[in-house]
Design an enzyme around this catalytic site. Structure first.
Site, PDB file in Angstrom:
ATOM      1  CG  HIS A   1      36.509 -14.674 -40.280  1.00  0.00           C
ATOM      2  ND1 HIS A   1      36.561 -13.501 -39.566  1.00  0.00           N
ATOM      3  CD2 HIS A   1      37.641 -14.663 -41.033  1.00  0.00           C
ATOM      4  CE1 HIS A   1      37.658 -12.828 -39.866  1.00  0.00           C
ATOM      5  NE2 HIS A   1      38.329 -13.520 -40.754  1.00  0.00           N
TER       6      HIS A   1
ATOM      7  CG  ASP B   1      35.916 -10.909 -36.402  1.00  0.00           C
ATOM      8  OD1 ASP B   1      34.736 -10.742 -36.033  1.00  0.00           O
ATOM      9  OD2 ASP B   1      36.332 -11.985 -36.863  1.00  0.00           O
TER      10      ASP B   1
ATOM     11  CG  HIS C   1      32.688 -12.352 -32.968  1.00  0.00           C
ATOM     12  ND1 HIS C   1      32.133 -11.823 -34.125  1.00  0.00           N
ATOM     13  CD2 HIS C   1      31.674 -12.522 -32.095  1.00  0.00           C
ATOM     14  CE1 HIS C   1      30.832 -11.681 -33.952  1.00  0.00           C
ATOM     15  NE2 HIS C   1      30.519 -12.097 -32.730  1.00  0.00           N
TER      16      HIS C   1
ATOM     17  CG  ASP D   1      36.569 -15.276 -35.160  1.00  0.00           C
ATOM     18  OD1 ASP D   1      35.534 -15.316 -34.468  1.00  0.00           O
ATOM     19  OD2 ASP D   1      36.591 -14.832 -36.314  1.00  0.00           O
TER      20      ASP D   1
ATOM     21  CG  HIS E   1      31.714 -18.780 -37.593  1.00  0.00           C
ATOM     22  ND1 HIS E   1      30.789 -17.868 -38.068  1.00  0.00           N
ATOM     23  CD2 HIS E   1      31.236 -19.182 -36.394  1.00  0.00           C
ATOM     24  CE1 HIS E   1      29.798 -17.747 -37.195  1.00  0.00           C
ATOM     25  NE2 HIS E   1      30.047 -18.527 -36.176  1.00  0.00           N
TER      26      HIS E   1
ATOM     27  CG  ASP F   1      33.688 -11.187 -39.481  1.00  0.00           C
ATOM     28  OD1 ASP F   1      32.606 -10.646 -39.799  1.00  0.00           O
ATOM     29  OD2 ASP F   1      33.746 -12.271 -38.870  1.00  0.00           O
TER      30      ASP F   1
ATOM     31  CG  ASP G   1      31.241  -9.920 -37.259  1.00  0.00           C
ATOM     32  OD1 ASP G   1      32.341  -9.425 -36.982  1.00  0.00           O
ATOM     33  OD2 ASP G   1      30.972 -11.121 -37.048  1.00  0.00           O
TER      34      ASP G   1
ATOM     35  CD  GLU H   1      31.260 -15.228 -40.607  1.00  0.00           C
ATOM     36  OE1 GLU H   1      30.042 -15.324 -40.824  1.00  0.00           O
ATOM     37  OE2 GLU H   1      31.930 -16.131 -40.060  1.00  0.00           O
TER      38      GLU H   1
END
Length: 305
Positions: A98, A125, A127, A129, A142, A228, A230, A273
Site C-alpha cells: 500500500h 483499510d 490501518h 497508514d 506501507h 487494501d 486487509d 496488499e
C-alpha cells in the site's frame, strides 16, 4: 460513467514488512479480473506490469526502509496513472503493497488540479497508514502513505507529482480502520482525518457509514477508491500480510462496493496488499475480483431502482 479501463500491475512488496505482495497482480489476473470486467461491457486493456528495483530487504535507514526504491516505484506509478487519466481512461492499480497509494493518489490529485475536479478518496483499510518515521519503529513505508500524501514525510515522497502536499486530509474518508498505533491515533486527530472505524460501522451499520463517506459529492467529483485487501475480515480474506481480526463481513463489503457503484463517480482504483504467498487456493484474490465486480455494477439488488 463507463470509462474504458486500464489495468496497471505493480509487482513490488518494497514498503511492506512481509514478502509476497509482489505476486498480487498476477493473482488478480489468474482470478479473472479482466474477463469479469469485460462481462459488464467495459473495454479493458491490461498494460502489463511496471518495472522497478528489486526488494533489498534491508533494515531502516534514518527511519525509512527502502526509501530510494519506494520513491522509484511510486514515481513510475505516478507517471503511469497520470497518463491513463489524461487519455480519459479509468486506471486500476494492481498492487503491490500500500505504499503505492502515494504514486497513484498523487497522480489522481494532479489530474484533478489540471481538470478542475473535486477529489474524494475512500481509503478502505484495517490501518490508518498515517505513520511517520518518528511514530513507527519498523520503518515500513506501507504504514505511511496517507501521511506522506498529506505532506508529512521525507521530501522525496511528499513531493511525488510536483505538488506538496499532494492532498489535504479533508478529501479522505477512511473506512474499516481497526489497528492504529497510539502516536498515529493522536496525529490522525490532530490533522482532522475523517475515520469511520469498525466500532462506528458496528454501531451505525455499513449503509449509514457509506452515506456519510460519500456525502457532498457532485458531478464534478473524481472518486478514487484505495482498497487494501486487509480491509476485509481475515476469516474471508486470509491472503494479506497484516491481518487484523474483526473486519467487514462479505455482505458488509458488498454493500460498501455497491453503494460506491451507485454514485457513478468511481474514476480510479487501487487494489493493494494482496499476498498470494499467504492465501489459500487464491481465495482472497477471487474475493477481491468479486468485490471489484460490484464496484463496476454487479448488483445483488432484486427490487427496481
Amino acid at each position: 460513467m463507463n470509462l474504458p479501463v486500464s489495468l496497471i500491475g505493480v509487482p513490488t512488496d518494497i514498503g511492506a514488512g512481509a514478502r509476497g505482495a509482489s505476486m498480487g497482480p498476477e493473482a488478480l489476473r489468474v482470478a479473472g479480473l479482466q474477463a469479469v470486467l469485460e462481462s459488464h461491457g467495459l473495454q479493458v486493456i491490461d498494460r502489463g506490469n511496471l518495472g522497478g528495483p528489486s526488494n533489498p530487504w534491508q533494515p531502516p535507514v534514518d527511519g525509512y526502509r527502502h526509501l530510494p526504491e519506494v520513491v522509484a516505484w511510486n514515481t513510475a506509478l505516478h507517471d503511469a496513472v497520470h497518463t491513463e487519466l489524461a487519455r480519459g481512461r479509468l486506471p486500476i492499480v494492481l498492487g503491490g503493497d500500500h505504499c503505492l497509494g502515494m504514486g497513484s493518489i498523487s497522480a489522481v490529485a494532479r489530474h484533478c488540479r489540471e481538470t478542475g475536479k473535486q477529489l474524494r478518496v475512500l481509503w478502505l483499510d484495517a490501518h490508518a497508514d498515517f505513520n511517520t518515521a518518528e511514530l513507527t519503529p519498523s520503518g515500513n513505508i506501507h504504514g505511511m502513505p496517507v501521511a506522506c500524501l498529506c505532506g508529512h514525510g521525507p521530501a522525496e515522497l511528499t513531493g511525488i507529482g510536483g505538488h506538496t502536499p499532494a492532498i489535504t486530509p479533508d478529501v479522505v474518508r477512511q473506512i474499516g480502520i481497526r489497528s492504529v498505533d497510539p502516536g498515529e491515533k493522536r496525529f490522525v486527530h490532530e490533522v482532522g482525518l475523517e475515520v469511520f472505524d469498525m466500532r462506528y460501522i458496528d454501531e451505525m451499520g455499513m449503509r449509514h457509514t457509506m452515506e456519510q463517506a460519500l456525502m457532498g459529492m457532485d458531478e464534478n467529483t473524481h472518486l478514487h477508491v484505495s482498497f487494501d485487501v486487509d480491509f476485509l475480515d481475515p476469516e474471508i480474506a486470509p491472503g494479506v500480510g497484516t491481518t487484523v481480526p474483526g473486519g467487514p463481513t462479505y455482505r458488509e463489503a458488498q454493500l460498501c462496493m455497491e453503494m460506491i457503484a451507485d454514485t457513478g463517480r468511481l474514476a480510479s482504483l487501487d487494489v493493494m496488499e494482496l499476498n498470494p504467498a499467504l492465501d489459500v487456493r487464491n481465495r482472497t484474490a477471487e474475493l477481491a475480483v468479486d468485490l471489484i465486480e460490484s464496484l463496476f455494477g454487479k448488483s445483488t439488488l432484486m427490487r427496481k431502482k
